[in-house]
Design an enzyme around this catalytic site. Sequence first.
Site, PDB file in Angstrom:
ATOM      1  N   ASP A  36       0.826  -1.200   0.000  1.00 35.34           N
ATOM      2  CA  ASP A  36       0.000   0.000   0.000  1.00 35.34           C
ATOM      3  C   ASP A  36       0.859   1.248   0.000  1.00 35.34           C
ATOM      4  O   ASP A  36       2.070   1.182   0.100  1.00 35.34           O
ATOM      5  CB  ASP A  36      -1.020  -0.002   1.129  1.00 35.34           C
ATOM      6  CG  ASP A  36      -0.457  -0.530   2.410  1.00 35.34           C
ATOM      7  OD1 ASP A  36      -1.141  -1.276   3.106  1.00 35.34           O
ATOM      8  OD2 ASP A  36       0.712  -0.201   2.700  1.00 35.34           O
ATOM      9  N   LYS A  58      -4.068   1.951   0.500  1.00 34.49           N
ATOM     10  CA  LYS A  58      -5.013   2.503   1.467  1.00 34.49           C
ATOM     11  C   LYS A  58      -4.390   3.758   2.033  1.00 34.49           C
ATOM     12  O   LYS A  58      -3.393   3.697   2.726  1.00 34.49           O
ATOM     13  CB  LYS A  58      -5.272   1.504   2.589  1.00 34.49           C
ATOM     14  CG  LYS A  58      -5.945   0.246   2.096  1.00 34.49           C
ATOM     15  CD  LYS A  58      -6.664  -0.458   3.209  1.00 34.49           C
ATOM     16  CE  LYS A  58      -5.757  -0.760   4.384  1.00 34.49           C
ATOM     17  NZ  LYS A  58      -6.498  -1.082   5.582  1.00 34.49           N
ATOM     18  N   MET A 174      -1.427   8.342  13.441  1.00 33.45           N
ATOM     19  CA  MET A 174      -2.661   8.715  12.737  1.00 33.45           C
ATOM     20  C   MET A 174      -3.424   9.799  13.503  1.00 33.45           C
ATOM     21  O   MET A 174      -4.650   9.802  13.526  1.00 33.45           O
ATOM     22  CB  MET A 174      -3.571   7.490  12.549  1.00 33.45           C
ATOM     23  CG  MET A 174      -2.918   6.401  11.716  1.00 33.45           C
ATOM     24  SD  MET A 174      -3.916   4.900  11.631  1.00 33.45           S
ATOM     25  CE  MET A 174      -3.514   4.114  13.181  1.00 33.45           C
TER      26      MET A 174
HETATM   27  N1  SAH Z   1       2.512  -0.165  10.819  1.00 29.63           N
HETATM   28  C1  SAH Z   1       2.955   1.192  10.779  1.00 29.63           C
HETATM   29  C2  SAH Z   1       1.901   2.183  11.196  1.00 29.63           C
HETATM   30  C3  SAH Z   1       0.709   2.193  10.300  1.00 29.63           C
HETATM   31  S1  SAH Z   1      -0.487   3.384  10.747  1.00 29.63           S
HETATM   32  C4  SAH Z   1       4.225   1.328  11.627  1.00 29.63           C
HETATM   33  O1  SAH Z   1       4.562   0.430  12.398  1.00 29.63           O
HETATM   34  O2  SAH Z   1       4.911   2.337  11.492  1.00 29.63           O
HETATM   35  C5  SAH Z   1       0.014   4.769   9.783  1.00 29.63           C
HETATM   36  C6  SAH Z   1       0.596   5.826  10.673  1.00 29.63           C
HETATM   37  O3  SAH Z   1       1.946   5.530  10.963  1.00 29.63           O
HETATM   38  C7  SAH Z   1       0.636   7.198  10.067  1.00 29.63           C
HETATM   39  O4  SAH Z   1      -0.596   7.867  10.192  1.00 29.63           O
HETATM   40  C8  SAH Z   1       1.687   7.862  10.915  1.00 29.63           C
HETATM   41  O5  SAH Z   1       1.176   8.213  12.178  1.00 29.63           O
HETATM   42  C9  SAH Z   1       2.662   6.718  11.127  1.00 29.63           C
HETATM   43  N2  SAH Z   1       3.756   6.726  10.143  1.00 29.63           N
HETATM   44  C10 SAH Z   1       4.032   5.795   9.229  1.00 29.63           C
HETATM   45  N3  SAH Z   1       5.137   6.118   8.533  1.00 29.63           N
HETATM   46  C11 SAH Z   1       5.575   7.282   9.043  1.00 29.63           C
HETATM   47  C12 SAH Z   1       6.695   8.137   8.773  1.00 29.63           C
HETATM   48  N4  SAH Z   1       7.577   7.867   7.818  1.00 29.63           N
HETATM   49  N5  SAH Z   1       6.835   9.253   9.517  1.00 29.63           N
HETATM   50  C13 SAH Z   1       5.961   9.559  10.489  1.00 29.63           C
HETATM   51  N6  SAH Z   1       4.895   8.798  10.782  1.00 29.63           N
HETATM   52  C14 SAH Z   1       4.711   7.669  10.076  1.00 29.63           C
END
Ligand code: SAH
Length: 509
Positions: A36, A58, A174
């Site tokens: 995604d 998504k 998020m």
């Molecule tokens: N599984 C992922 C999180 C998925 S939910 C993990 O472990 O990182 C998606 C959220 O992750 C986003 O809304 C944001 O809050 C965070 N996120 C993912 N990548 C990011 C990045 N490069 N920098 C800052 N926040 C990030």
Amino acid sequence: MSTGRVVLVGAGPGSPDLITLRGAAALGRAEVVVYDSLSCPELLELAPASAEHIDVGKRGHDAPTRGQDEINALLVRLARAGRYVVRLKGGDPFVFGRGGEEVSACRAAGVPVEVIPGVSSAVAAAAAAGIPVTDRRHAASVAVVTGHRDASRPWTGIRWDRLATGADTLVILMGMRNLEKITATLIDAGRSPETPAAVVMEAETPRQRVVRGPLHDIARRSREAGLGAPAVVVVGDVVTLSNESTGRGLAGRRVLVTRPASADDPLVAALVAAGAEPVCVPTVRVEAVAADPEPDDARRVAGCDDLLFTSRNAVRFLRERLARSGIDPATLDARVWCVGEATAEAARTSGFPRPRVPHARYQAAALLDAIRAEGPLRGRRFLFARGLRAGNTLPAGLREDGAIVDEWVLYRTVPENFDAPALAARLVRGELDALTFTSPSAVKAFAAGLGAEALEAARRSTVAAIGSVTAEALRAVGLVAHAVPERAGMGALVEALERLSRAAEEEGR
Ligand code: SAH
């Protein structure tokens, strides 16, 4: 028909090199990659060329391209067709990634499923801003919470009232849409409004941005700075440690590189390692002074006791010249001296035998000291492979001690026909955070190519020069070098820029 399998792989956040070795190996075996939008597109290159790519993109909760049920069904269907399916997910698959639901769906369907963990943004985004989520002095606990649900409504199932004071550090994923409500809810529940907080957007990408402020003001500050998803919000005293950053000092900065283009440029590599996005617009290029071999080429190299290189270009042009005369560098008897490690590396790869490097500083004077320390110079024959404009320190010093120095001018630097209007437009739009210059000729060509308006705009960027001679050339065209490293070398230039960038960040806090 044999059953395939589904492997959930954590891609890590932002930068493709944050995937685990195990995850990379699984991608290398993939027949289908289902990914995604949050995972990095570069990672798809780790999959075999024959692998099918399916984007189930998504984007948060705003516009799901495919529902979760649909994705679950797709994974099951692909695996049942006997294929090795890599389900690539941003960060860690089980940290708000709905990986758990995908695993359950596979199990229910009797499809073999495996999970390869990843670096989660919950920890890594904070770290990218220099914030440790726990720290003996400040925080013994950390809670990772989704901010996706409306915090002002009691029925969301998130016990914000308990979380507010229940964990030393809060990491909210998020949370950008509801940030005002979340911070207000935390303060209502007893968390001090002055608690340090930070928002880290697009961590570990060239677009990374960080905004800090007290809990009561962080939502306003990040909104005003234009921050949005994906971002992580960190609340707690650990945020005060962010200025002791060990993170990459140029994260998110666009840096102009004016030196000649080359595939393995050490400046570009150092900038990338510091988190910057290099913008390469070479204003000069190097070219051979005379392309054809001369009858005395062979005698010239065969007759020398010592061979001197003070640049990677000198190595390259001598190698090319020798190749035309059919001479293999490996057969040379001469001692090979190089001014620094990058030059020595170039000499090694070009096949010159055992290059020596002075260990002190990467400068002509240090090389001269190292050569002198090896023994008397009287009568020794040196061949100095050089560019048209090389400095005189080395040959003059050697001659002073009685050595015979043959200076072989192999290349010269000439202005490059760069796209000046495009560069001027970027400067005027303020898109370049820093400009780097590694020779006076690059400065001259830069200034000659740009109009007055662009040069004026260039004054608003941070300017870095490799040394005092280049800084002087900048002054001559009306620019000021803000960063001039004390040591020579591209690494030192980037470190000088990092120091400036940190100092500016401190000021802006
Ligand atoms: N599984 C992922 C999180 C998925 S939910 C993990 O472990 O990182 C998606 C959220 O992750 C986003 O809304 C944001 O809050 C965070 N996120 C993912 N990548 C990011 C990045 N490069 N920098 C800052 N926040 C990030």
